[in-house]
Every structure is written in C-alpha cells, then in structure tokens.
Design a protein around this motif. Sequence first.
Motif, PDB file in Angstrom:
ATOM      1  N   MET A 100       0.946  -1.264  -0.077  1.00  0.00           N
ATOM      2  CA  MET A 100       0.051  -0.016  -0.121  1.00  0.00           C
ATOM      3  C   MET A 100       0.953   1.259  -0.071  1.00  0.00           C
ATOM      4  SD  MET A 100      -2.835   1.377  -0.365  1.00  0.00           S
ATOM      5  CE  MET A 100      -4.179   0.526   0.352  1.00  0.00           C
ATOM      6  N   SER A 101       1.928   1.253   0.996  1.00  0.00           N
ATOM      7  CA  SER A 101       2.839   2.373   0.988  1.00  0.00           C
ATOM      8  C   SER A 101       3.523   2.621  -0.454  1.00  0.00           C
ATOM      9  CB  SER A 101       3.909   2.127   2.067  1.00  0.00           C
ATOM     10  OG  SER A 101       3.282   2.379   3.091  1.00  0.00           O
ATOM     11  N   LEU A 102       3.706   1.431  -1.124  1.00  0.00           N
ATOM     12  CA  LEU A 102       4.582   1.687  -2.401  1.00  0.00           C
ATOM     13  C   LEU A 102       3.413   2.036  -3.548  1.00  0.00           C
ATOM     14  CD1 LEU A 102       7.405   1.087  -3.637  1.00  0.00           C
ATOM     15  CD2 LEU A 102       6.299  -1.050  -4.354  1.00  0.00           C
ATOM     16  N   ALA A 103       2.479   1.704  -3.436  1.00  0.00           N
ATOM     17  CA  ALA A 103       1.055   1.865  -4.423  1.00  0.00           C
ATOM     18  C   ALA A 103       1.005   3.471  -4.154  1.00  0.00           C
ATOM     19  CB  ALA A 103      -0.084   1.199  -3.900  1.00  0.00           C
ATOM     20  N   VAL A 104       0.878   4.189  -3.105  1.00  0.00           N
ATOM     21  CA  VAL A 104       1.071   5.480  -2.951  1.00  0.00           C
ATOM     22  C   VAL A 104       2.170   6.080  -3.728  1.00  0.00           C
ATOM     23  CG1 VAL A 104       0.979   7.240  -1.413  1.00  0.00           C
ATOM     24  CG2 VAL A 104      -0.560   5.365  -0.977  1.00  0.00           C
ATOM     25  N   LYS A 105       3.100   5.935  -3.387  1.00  0.00           N
ATOM     26  CA  LYS A 105       4.632   6.301  -3.554  1.00  0.00           C
ATOM     27  C   LYS A 105       4.850   6.135  -5.374  1.00  0.00           C
ATOM     28  CE  LYS A 105       9.316   5.961  -2.771  1.00  0.00           C
ATOM     29  NZ  LYS A 105      10.559   5.268  -2.137  1.00  0.00           N
ATOM     30  N   ARG A 106       4.198   4.951  -5.843  1.00  0.00           N
ATOM     31  CA  ARG A 106       4.691   4.899  -7.153  1.00  0.00           C
ATOM     32  C   ARG A 106       3.563   4.976  -7.908  1.00  0.00           C
ATOM     33  NH1 ARG A 106       9.650   5.556  -6.865  1.00  0.00           N
ATOM     34  NH2 ARG A 106      10.831   4.140  -5.773  1.00  0.00           N
ATOM     35  N   ASN A 107       2.332   5.541  -7.661  1.00  0.00           N
ATOM     36  CA  ASN A 107       1.049   6.151  -8.361  1.00  0.00           C
ATOM     37  C   ASN A 107       0.213   4.961  -8.924  1.00  0.00           C
ATOM     38  OD1 ASN A 107       1.941   8.788  -8.031  1.00  0.00           O
ATOM     39  ND2 ASN A 107       3.414   8.442  -9.803  1.00  0.00           N
ATOM     40  N   TYR A 108       0.079   3.740  -8.301  1.00  0.00           N
ATOM     41  CA  TYR A 108      -0.936   2.941  -8.707  1.00  0.00           C
ATOM     42  C   TYR A 108      -1.950   2.721  -7.787  1.00  0.00           C
ATOM     43  CZ  TYR A 108       2.032  -0.384  -6.587  1.00  0.00           C
ATOM     44  OH  TYR A 108       2.848  -1.268  -5.527  1.00  0.00           O
ATOM     45  N   GLN A 113      -7.818   0.767  -4.861  1.00  0.00           N
ATOM     46  CA  GLN A 113      -8.832   1.733  -4.510  1.00  0.00           C
ATOM     47  C   GLN A 113     -10.257   1.147  -5.449  1.00  0.00           C
ATOM     48  OE1 GLN A 113      -8.821   5.998  -4.124  1.00  0.00           O
ATOM     49  NE2 GLN A 113     -10.323   5.807  -2.700  1.00  0.00           N
ATOM     50  N   ASN A 114      -9.893   1.079  -6.676  1.00  0.00           N
ATOM     51  CA  ASN A 114     -11.058   0.658  -7.296  1.00  0.00           C
ATOM     52  C   ASN A 114     -11.587  -0.971  -7.136  1.00  0.00           C
ATOM     53  OD1 ASN A 114     -10.937   3.060  -8.804  1.00  0.00           O
ATOM     54  ND2 ASN A 114      -9.921   2.403 -10.600  1.00  0.00           N
ATOM     55  N   ILE A 115     -10.511  -1.657  -7.145  1.00  0.00           N
ATOM     56  CA  ILE A 115     -10.956  -2.921  -6.651  1.00  0.00           C
ATOM     57  C   ILE A 115     -11.619  -3.074  -5.309  1.00  0.00           C
ATOM     58  CG2 ILE A 115     -10.055  -5.419  -6.194  1.00  0.00           C
ATOM     59  CD1 ILE A 115      -7.888  -4.573  -7.916  1.00  0.00           C
ATOM     60  N   PHE A 116     -11.388  -2.424  -4.473  1.00  0.00           N
ATOM     61  CA  PHE A 116     -11.886  -2.329  -3.102  1.00  0.00           C
ATOM     62  C   PHE A 116     -13.348  -1.792  -3.061  1.00  0.00           C
ATOM     63  CE2 PHE A 116     -12.843   0.023   0.858  1.00  0.00           C
ATOM     64  CZ  PHE A 116     -12.463  -0.845   1.716  1.00  0.00           C
ATOM     65  N   ASN A 117     -13.551  -0.686  -4.102  1.00  0.00           N
ATOM     66  CA  ASN A 117     -14.840   0.053  -4.203  1.00  0.00           C
ATOM     67  C   ASN A 117     -15.765  -0.941  -4.934  1.00  0.00           C
ATOM     68  OD1 ASN A 117     -14.039   2.411  -3.185  1.00  0.00           O
ATOM     69  ND2 ASN A 117     -13.621   3.474  -5.013  1.00  0.00           N
ATOM     70  N   GLU A 118     -15.337  -1.697  -5.821  1.00  0.00           N
ATOM     71  CA  GLU A 118     -16.060  -2.892  -6.577  1.00  0.00           C
ATOM     72  C   GLU A 118     -16.838  -3.808  -5.496  1.00  0.00           C
ATOM     73  OE1 GLU A 118     -13.831  -4.472  -9.490  1.00  0.00           O
ATOM     74  OE2 GLU A 118     -13.674  -2.587 -10.464  1.00  0.00           O
ATOM     75  N   TYR A 140     -25.443   6.567  -2.984  1.00  0.00           N
ATOM     76  CA  TYR A 140     -24.461   7.607  -2.254  1.00  0.00           C
ATOM     77  C   TYR A 140     -23.974   6.947  -0.839  1.00  0.00           C
ATOM     78  CZ  TYR A 140     -24.790  10.388  -6.501  1.00  0.00           C
ATOM     79  OH  TYR A 140     -24.806  10.837  -7.623  1.00  0.00           O
ATOM     80  N   TRP A 141     -24.726   6.514  -0.362  1.00  0.00           N
ATOM     81  CA  TRP A 141     -24.441   5.915   0.960  1.00  0.00           C
ATOM     82  C   TRP A 141     -23.215   4.891   0.762  1.00  0.00           C
ATOM     83  CZ3 TRP A 141     -24.054   1.092   3.480  1.00  0.00           C
ATOM     84  CH2 TRP A 141     -23.925   1.036   5.030  1.00  0.00           C
ATOM     85  N   THR A 142     -23.625   3.950  -0.254  1.00  0.00           N
ATOM     86  CA  THR A 142     -22.585   2.843  -0.346  1.00  0.00           C
ATOM     87  C   THR A 142     -21.123   3.698  -1.009  1.00  0.00           C
ATOM     88  OG1 THR A 142     -24.279   1.121  -1.223  1.00  0.00           O
ATOM     89  CG2 THR A 142     -22.276   1.045  -2.131  1.00  0.00           C
ATOM     90  N   ARG A 143     -21.152   4.653  -1.741  1.00  0.00           N
ATOM     91  CA  ARG A 143     -19.988   5.331  -2.138  1.00  0.00           C
ATOM     92  C   ARG A 143     -19.385   6.013  -1.031  1.00  0.00           C
ATOM     93  NH1 ARG A 143     -21.153   6.515  -8.275  1.00  0.00           N
ATOM     94  NH2 ARG A 143     -21.565   4.603  -8.940  1.00  0.00           N
ATOM     95  N   PHE A 144     -20.237   6.583   0.033  1.00  0.00           N
ATOM     96  CA  PHE A 144     -19.780   7.294   1.081  1.00  0.00           C
ATOM     97  C   PHE A 144     -19.022   6.312   1.944  1.00  0.00           C
ATOM     98  CE2 PHE A 144     -20.332   8.434   5.506  1.00  0.00           C
ATOM     99  CZ  PHE A 144     -19.719   9.744   5.494  1.00  0.00           C
ATOM    100  N   MET A 145     -19.632   5.229   2.241  1.00  0.00           N
ATOM    101  CA  MET A 145     -18.853   4.118   3.248  1.00  0.00           C
ATOM    102  C   MET A 145     -17.934   3.578   2.482  1.00  0.00           C
ATOM    103  SD  MET A 145     -20.687   4.207   6.027  1.00  0.00           S
ATOM    104  CE  MET A 145     -19.240   2.907   6.558  1.00  0.00           C
ATOM    105  N   SER A 146     -17.752   3.387   1.211  1.00  0.00           N
ATOM    106  CA  SER A 146     -16.689   2.827   0.612  1.00  0.00           C
ATOM    107  C   SER A 146     -15.106   3.740   0.615  1.00  0.00           C
ATOM    108  CB  SER A 146     -17.175   2.506  -0.876  1.00  0.00           C
ATOM    109  OG  SER A 146     -15.625   1.823  -1.405  1.00  0.00           O
ATOM    110  N   ALA A 147     -15.862   4.843   0.489  1.00  0.00           N
ATOM    111  CA  ALA A 147     -14.589   5.972   0.475  1.00  0.00           C
ATOM    112  C   ALA A 147     -14.119   6.185   1.941  1.00  0.00           C
ATOM    113  CB  ALA A 147     -15.180   7.212  -0.128  1.00  0.00           C
ATOM    114  N   GLY A 148     -15.014   6.182   2.669  1.00  0.00           N
ATOM    115  CA  GLY A 148     -14.864   6.189   4.465  1.00  0.00           C
ATOM    116  C   GLY A 148     -13.820   5.004   4.748  1.00  0.00           C
ATOM    117  N   VAL A 149     -14.580   4.005   4.435  1.00  0.00           N
ATOM    118  CA  VAL A 149     -13.533   2.582   4.866  1.00  0.00           C
ATOM    119  C   VAL A 149     -12.261   2.544   4.408  1.00  0.00           C
ATOM    120  CG1 VAL A 149     -13.752   0.037   4.983  1.00  0.00           C
ATOM    121  CG2 VAL A 149     -15.713   1.161   5.459  1.00  0.00           C
ATOM    122  N   TYR A 150     -12.185   2.686   2.952  1.00  0.00           N
ATOM    123  CA  TYR A 150     -10.975   2.870   2.420  1.00  0.00           C
ATOM    124  C   TYR A 150      -9.842   3.776   3.142  1.00  0.00           C
ATOM    125  CZ  TYR A 150      -7.176   2.850  -1.093  1.00  0.00           C
ATOM    126  OH  TYR A 150      -5.852   2.524  -1.723  1.00  0.00           O
TER     127      TYR A 150
END
Length: 189
Positions: A100-108, A113-118, A140-150
């Motif tokens: 996860m740290s590498l994903a943030v650092k290396r732009n992927y 996040q997309n897989i998590f949201n699905e 919108y609740w689902t999107r809100f919770m997904s973003a928050g949990v992530y």
Amino acid sequence: MAATDHSQQIKQDSQEYLITALLQLLQTNNLNDIKVTQVVKKAGVSRMAFYRNFETLDDVLIAYFKPKIDAEFELVINRVPQDQKMAALGNFFAEIAETMSLAVKRNYEYIIQNIFNENMTHFYDTAMNWDNFSPIQRKYWTRFMSAGVYAIWREWLIDGQTESLNDIHILIADFQVSTLKALANEKHD
C-alpha cells in the motif's frame, strides 16, 4: 487434453512472470514511467505473451491485487466466524501494508482503490436490505461508506498499524451503523 493443460500452464506461468517483473520494477519506478518492453524483458517473455495475457500494465496489477482483495471480502460476505475473519484480515494487512505504501509512492493506488470500491458495492448489495431506502440513498451511502472505509484502512496501513485491528474493525462498524441509522431517519420525498 495434455496439450491444453500444457498451454494453460504456460499462460499461467507467463502471467506470474509478468506480475513479478512489474512488481520488481515498481520498487524503483513509478507506474507511468514503466514500459511494456521493460516488463517483458525482465520477465523473460515476449511482447506477444504480454498481449495474450494483458492489455495494459494496469491489467497486470489488477490480476495481482483483485484475487487477494476479493478473497478478503468473501470472508466478510460469507460471514466467516469473527476469530477466523480477524486472523485472515490480520494476515492480509500484514502482507499488503508495504504494498500500500508503495502503491501511494509509485502512483498505482487507484487500482487498489477501484478493486476495493467494487468489492464494497458488492458487499453492500449482498448484505444490506435496501427495501426502505431510495435508489439515491443506496447509491451515495454505499459510495460514502466505501470511501470512508478505504480511507481508514489506508491511513492505518500507512501509519504502521499502531492501533489494533480489532479497534479499527469496531470503529468502522460504528461508523457504518451510525450513518445507516441517520440515513434511515432521513425523510425523503
């Protein structure tokens, strides 16, 4: 039949070589700076092998992350006993923290996040009774919770997991319950 099995094994091996090569290149390069040529050279396979398996470098990372993330969500969806679920999540987070740290650092990170949201959408579609909610509330609740949990999992992983997994799990459950109650109390036209 043996030829088909052999072909499938070659395809699977090529995929694994390509995934490993890309992950190795990401140790020192941003995703958008890596070319398919570099990946196939490092993997020891042809460009044709790459394009038989994947269309883009994003697809390589999806092939790596999606089964891992999907498996963790299946534990939750299938209501695996709490102790087993927490042990599996603990192992998963221990494995993915550095990534996860590498994903943030290396732009992927967007791929994770997309897989998590699905998976969050699938989870809520499976686990929730939406009969008393409007389509807008559901969406919108689902999107809100997904973003928050992530965001909570991301912060926890990147910050070195100083709080216990159980504390984070309870915090997320509390947020989910309280926001769902607020949504249920909302008067909609």
